[in-house]
Write a protein that holds these residues in place. Structure first.
Motif, PDB file in Angstrom:
ATOM      1  N   ILE A 150      -7.629  -7.342  -2.813  1.00  0.00           N
ATOM      2  CA  ILE A 150      -6.462  -6.515  -2.487  1.00  0.00           C
ATOM      3  C   ILE A 150      -6.844  -5.039  -2.465  1.00  0.00           C
ATOM      4  N   TRP A 192      -0.971  -5.388   6.379  1.00  0.00           N
ATOM      5  CA  TRP A 192      -1.699  -5.760   5.175  1.00  0.00           C
ATOM      6  C   TRP A 192      -2.193  -4.543   4.400  1.00  0.00           C
ATOM      7  N   SER A 236      -0.999  -4.006   0.636  1.00  0.00           N
ATOM      8  CA  SER A 236      -2.009  -4.028  -0.425  1.00  0.00           C
ATOM      9  C   SER A 236      -1.993  -2.729  -1.223  1.00  0.00           C
ATOM     10  N   SER A 285       0.738  -2.970  -3.607  1.00  0.00           N
ATOM     11  CA  SER A 285       0.357  -3.866  -4.705  1.00  0.00           C
ATOM     12  C   SER A 285      -0.521  -3.139  -5.716  1.00  0.00           C
TER      13      SER A 285
END
Length: 280
Positions: free
Chosen positions: A32, A245, A249, A252
């Motif tokens: 990630i 993405w 990410s 995250s």
């Protein structure tokens, strides 16, 4: 040699668990981080975009606000439950503890759907209020922050009760009895003698509930109806709906860092090792 054999036996026991942690946790987390800094191009563009987005800032504010209110609600209700079990329900303690643990055996998804049945416009709560002629039209109890908070407190309550209950059951009643014998009122004995001894359990419960609430997804997604966009749901939208993405990410990573900072700050006030052992 005995020392070498002991070390070898120790690593033989630890190695399987450590391997599982590396394969299924550490490597995906590192992946990630890599995506956050390389997609769609190398650099910190995703973090710059995240920092300049008002939607992201609003989502983080909602996430921390919901987590804080959920923690407060769980501590108030959980303290009452834990206090009642440890001090007044001596003969019913096993049953009461079983009832506290019982929600862990039911899926979070099912518990969240049950609140949809209760809080919907045609749900049991609105129907009961209308039949009692207390309201004329259904109240808006879900697809807003109120519904999310009610369901979140219900889901997270056992995580607050168990650490406080463990702490309270280790407190001797002789201290309160001594305070009462010296002339202190029941309220004074509770406030100055009993409550300070329960603070480790209260702080442990608060930490567990707050950290878990930061990354919670199912309940806010169902009860919020897309109007209470916590950061975990925002990440899901970025990855699944927009195929972004890189930004997902980066979000995250930001959530992971924020959670780590909460744990680091809490470590100054809470014994994290004792908290984890109580949770187990």
């Amino acid at each position: 040699m005995p020392g070498v054999n002991e070390k070898t036996s120790y690593w033989m026991l630890v190695l399987p668990a450590l391997s599982i942690m590396v394969i299924f946790y550490i490597l995906p987390v590192l992946g990630i981080w890599e995506i956050a800094f390389t997609e769609p191009q190398a650099g910190v563009d995703n973090f710059v975009k995240m920092a300049g987005s008002n939607a992201v800032k609003t989502s983080f504010v909602i996430t921390f606000r919901v987590a804080a209110i959920t923690t407060l609600g769980c501590l108030i209700l959980g303290y009452i439950v834990a206090y009642a079990i440890s001090n007044f329900a001596t003969r019913l303690t096993p049953l009461m503890v079983a009832l506290v643990i019982l929600p862990f055996w039911v899926s979070v998804l099912i518990r969240s759907f049950s609140w949809i049945v209760l809080l919907g416009r045609s749900g049991l709560v609105n129907d009961a209020l209308i039949n009692a002629e207390l309201i004329e039209r259904p109240l808006r109890l879900m697809h807003n922050e109120l519904g999310v908070l009610i369901a979140m407190i219900h889901v997270m309550l056992p995580f607050a009760v168990l650490p406080m209950l463990t702490n309270m059951r280790g407190i001797s009643g002789i201290y309160v009895q001594a305070a009462r014998s010296l002339g202190a009122s029941e309220w004074t004995s509770f406030r100055q003698v009993y409550f300070p001894q329960t603070l480790p359990g209260v702080l442990s419960g608060a930490l567990l509930v707050f950290v878990l609430s930061l990354g919670f997804f199912v309940t806010p997604a169902l009860l919020g109806g897309g109007r209470v966009l916590m950061i975990s749901e925002y990440i899901t939208y970025q990855i699944q709906e927009f195929l972004n993405w890189g930004l997902g990410s980066a979000l995250s990573v930001a959530l992971l860092v924020a959670t780590a900072l909460v744990l680091l700050v809490s470590a100054r006030f809470v014994n994290l090792r004792a908290t984890l052992l109580e949770r187990k």
